[in-house]
Design a protein around this motif. Structure first.
Motif, PDB file in Angstrom:
ATOM      1  N   GLU A   3      33.687  35.313  30.247  1.00 54.19           N
ATOM      2  CA  GLU A   3      32.492  36.007  30.674  1.00 54.19           C
ATOM      3  C   GLU A   3      32.760  37.499  30.617  1.00 54.19           C
ATOM      4  N   GLY A  51      34.280  40.515  31.213  1.00 58.10           N
ATOM      5  CA  GLY A  51      35.428  41.046  31.939  1.00 58.10           C
ATOM      6  C   GLY A  51      36.256  40.034  32.681  1.00 58.10           C
ATOM      7  N   THR A  52      35.981  38.739  32.528  1.00 57.17           N
ATOM      8  CA  THR A  52      36.755  37.731  33.250  1.00 57.17           C
ATOM      9  C   THR A  52      37.006  36.514  32.369  1.00 57.17           C
ATOM     10  N   ALA A  60      37.363  32.307  33.187  1.00 54.56           N
ATOM     11  CA  ALA A  60      37.248  31.258  34.191  1.00 54.56           C
ATOM     12  C   ALA A  60      37.935  30.006  33.654  1.00 54.56           C
ATOM     13  N   ARG A 106      49.720  40.059  39.869  1.00 54.29           N
ATOM     14  CA  ARG A 106      48.303  39.997  40.232  1.00 54.29           C
ATOM     15  C   ARG A 106      47.961  38.577  40.656  1.00 54.29           C
ATOM     16  N   ALA A 136      44.753  35.705  42.195  1.00 47.44           N
ATOM     17  CA  ALA A 136      43.342  35.391  42.388  1.00 47.44           C
ATOM     18  C   ALA A 136      43.268  34.056  43.126  1.00 47.44           C
ATOM     19  N   THR A 179      38.879  32.331  38.631  1.00 49.15           N
ATOM     20  CA  THR A 179      38.365  33.377  37.755  1.00 49.15           C
ATOM     21  C   THR A 179      39.302  34.567  37.844  1.00 49.15           C
ATOM     22  N   LEU A 180      39.780  35.022  36.699  1.00 50.31           N
ATOM     23  CA  LEU A 180      40.738  36.117  36.638  1.00 50.31           C
ATOM     24  C   LEU A 180      40.075  37.329  36.003  1.00 50.31           C
ATOM     25  N   SER A 181      40.212  38.478  36.659  1.00 51.53           N
ATOM     26  CA  SER A 181      39.609  39.714  36.180  1.00 51.53           C
ATOM     27  C   SER A 181      40.536  40.427  35.208  1.00 51.53           C
ATOM     28  N   TYR A 182      40.029  40.727  34.020  1.00 54.43           N
ATOM     29  CA  TYR A 182      40.823  41.507  33.074  1.00 54.43           C
ATOM     30  C   TYR A 182      41.097  42.911  33.599  1.00 54.43           C
ATOM     31  N   GLU A 189      41.770  43.835  36.548  1.00 51.28           N
ATOM     32  CA  GLU A 189      42.939  43.815  37.432  1.00 51.28           C
ATOM     33  C   GLU A 189      44.233  43.877  36.624  1.00 51.28           C
ATOM     34  N   VAL A 249      38.254  46.172  27.740  1.00 51.43           N
ATOM     35  CA  VAL A 249      38.425  46.496  29.155  1.00 51.43           C
ATOM     36  C   VAL A 249      38.983  47.906  29.262  1.00 51.43           C
TER      37      VAL A 249
END
Length: 286
Positions: free
Chosen positions: A154, A156-157, A159, A191, A193, A205-208, A210, A259
Motif C-alpha cells: 500500500e 508507504g507500507t 502488509a 525497528r 511493529a 503492517t510495516l512502514s517504509y 520507519e 520513500v
C-alpha cells in the motif's frame, strides 16, 4: 566434488511426502553395482556445499531394488538434514560418488503444505536442478518458523499475513510479540511493529518510512523476524518455505515504492533472499 556434470549421468526421480520426506528413484542405469546382479551395495550420497569435510556435511542413504527394477533411497523427515544446499550423488562400494541428474519430481504434497502441531524442528527439502543440470536439494530445519503468506503493498507500507509453526502454544507465543526489522548494518537501530494475532495466524503492517529514517544513501537490507515478549523464547525468522519453489528470489517479486529519507528519495522493496527469507531493501532509485 566437481559441479560439472558427467556425460550422460544417471537420473533420479523425486517424490515428496507431506511430512517433509523425499524418496529417490534412480530412473536411468537402474541396475546393481559393479559386483553383479546381486550387488545392491550402492548408496545415495548427499554432500552439503561448503561443508563436505565437516561431521554433518555428508549423509549416505542405502539404495535398494524396487519391484520395477530401479534403485530407491528414502530420506525421511526424521533424518536431521542441516540447512543448506546438498548435492546428490550415487556411489557403489568404494567407487567415487557420481552426480545425479534430475528426473521427474512429484512435489504435489509440498504445495500449500500445512504441517501439524509439533515442537520438533520443521524439515523442508526441495529438489531442484542446478545451472549445470545436476540434482541438488535445498534444505531448511527450523523451530520456531514464521511462514509468510500474502503480502499487500500500500502507500508507504507493506502488509503481511502469516502463520507460526513449531511452538507448543502459538497464540501464547504470539501474545505481545512484535515484528522486528533488523538492519544488516549493526549501527542501524532495530525497528518494530505490532502484530494482530488470531490463534497461530498473525498479520502486521510495516512502514517504509520507519526503515528509511536511518538510510545513509547506500543499500540497506532489513531482515524480518517475529520476536516474542518472553526473552527466553527464540525468535522466528519470517520466510516462505512451505511450497515446492526452491528459489523464490527471482519468482516472487514486488514493485519498489518511493520513500523519503535523510539523503533524499529512496526506493523500498520487499524480496525473498537466496534462503527464501523475507527482507526489505532500501536503496537509491535506479
Amino acid at each position: 566434488m566437481s559441479e560439472a556434470p558427467e556425460a550422460a549421468p544417471a537420473r533420479a526421480d523425486c517424490v515428496a511426502d507431506s511430512a517433509g520426506g523425499l524418496t529417490f528413484h534412480i530412473a536411468d542405469r537402474a541396475r546393481p553395482g559393479p559386483g553383479g546382479h546381486d550387488d545392491w551395495s550402492g548408496a545415495l550420497v548427499l554432500v552439503r556445499r561448503g561443508a563436505a569435510d565437516t561431521p554433518d556435511g555428508e549423509v549416505r542413504l542405502p539404495l535398494g531394488p524396487t519391484a520395477d527394477g530401479r534403485l530407491q533411497a528414502a530420506l525421511p523427515s526424521t533424518v536431521a538434514l542441516p540447512e543448506g544446499r546438498w548435492d546428490v550423488h550415487v556411489a557403489h562400494r568404494d567407487t567415487e560418488p557420481r552426480r545425479l541428474a534430475p528426473g521427474l519430481n512429484d512435489l504435489r504434497s509440498l504445495v500449500d503444505r500445512r504441517p501439524g502441531p509439533s515442537t520438533n524442528p520443521l524439515s523442508v527439502r526441495i529438489p531442484y536442478a542446478t545451472k549445470h543440470g545436476n540434482l541438488s536439494l535445498r534444505s531448511w530445519r527450523r523451530a520456531p518458523h514464521a511462514e509468510a503468506g500474502e503480502i499487500r503493498l500500500e502507500d508507504g507500507t507493506m502488509a503481511v499475513r502469516g502463520r507460526l509453526y513449531r511452538v507448543a502454544y502459538p497464540s501464547e507465543w504470539l501474545a505481545e510479540a512484535v515484528v522486528e526489522a533488523r538492519c544488516r548494518r549493526s549501527a542501524a537501530p532495530v525497528r518494530t511493529a505490532p502484530l494482530v494475532v488470531d490463534g497461530p495466524d498473525f498479520s502486521f503492517t510495516l512502514s517504509y518510512a520507519e526503515l528509511a529514517r536511518s538510510w545513509d544513501g547506500g543499500a540497506q537490507v532489513w531482515d524480518l523476524w517475529l520476536r516474542p515478549a518472553d526473552e527466553s523464547m527464540a525468535p522466528a525468522r519470517l520466510a516462505r518455505i512451505l511450497d515446492d519453489v526452491a528459489d523464490k528470489k527471482e519468482i516472487f517479486t514486488y514493485p519498489p515504492r518511493t520513500v523519503s529519507g535523510p539523503h533524499g528519495e529512496a526506493q523500498a522493496q520487499p524480496y525473498y533472499t537466496r534462503d527464501n527469507d523475507l527482507a526489505v531493501r532500501i536503496e537509491a532509485p535506479a
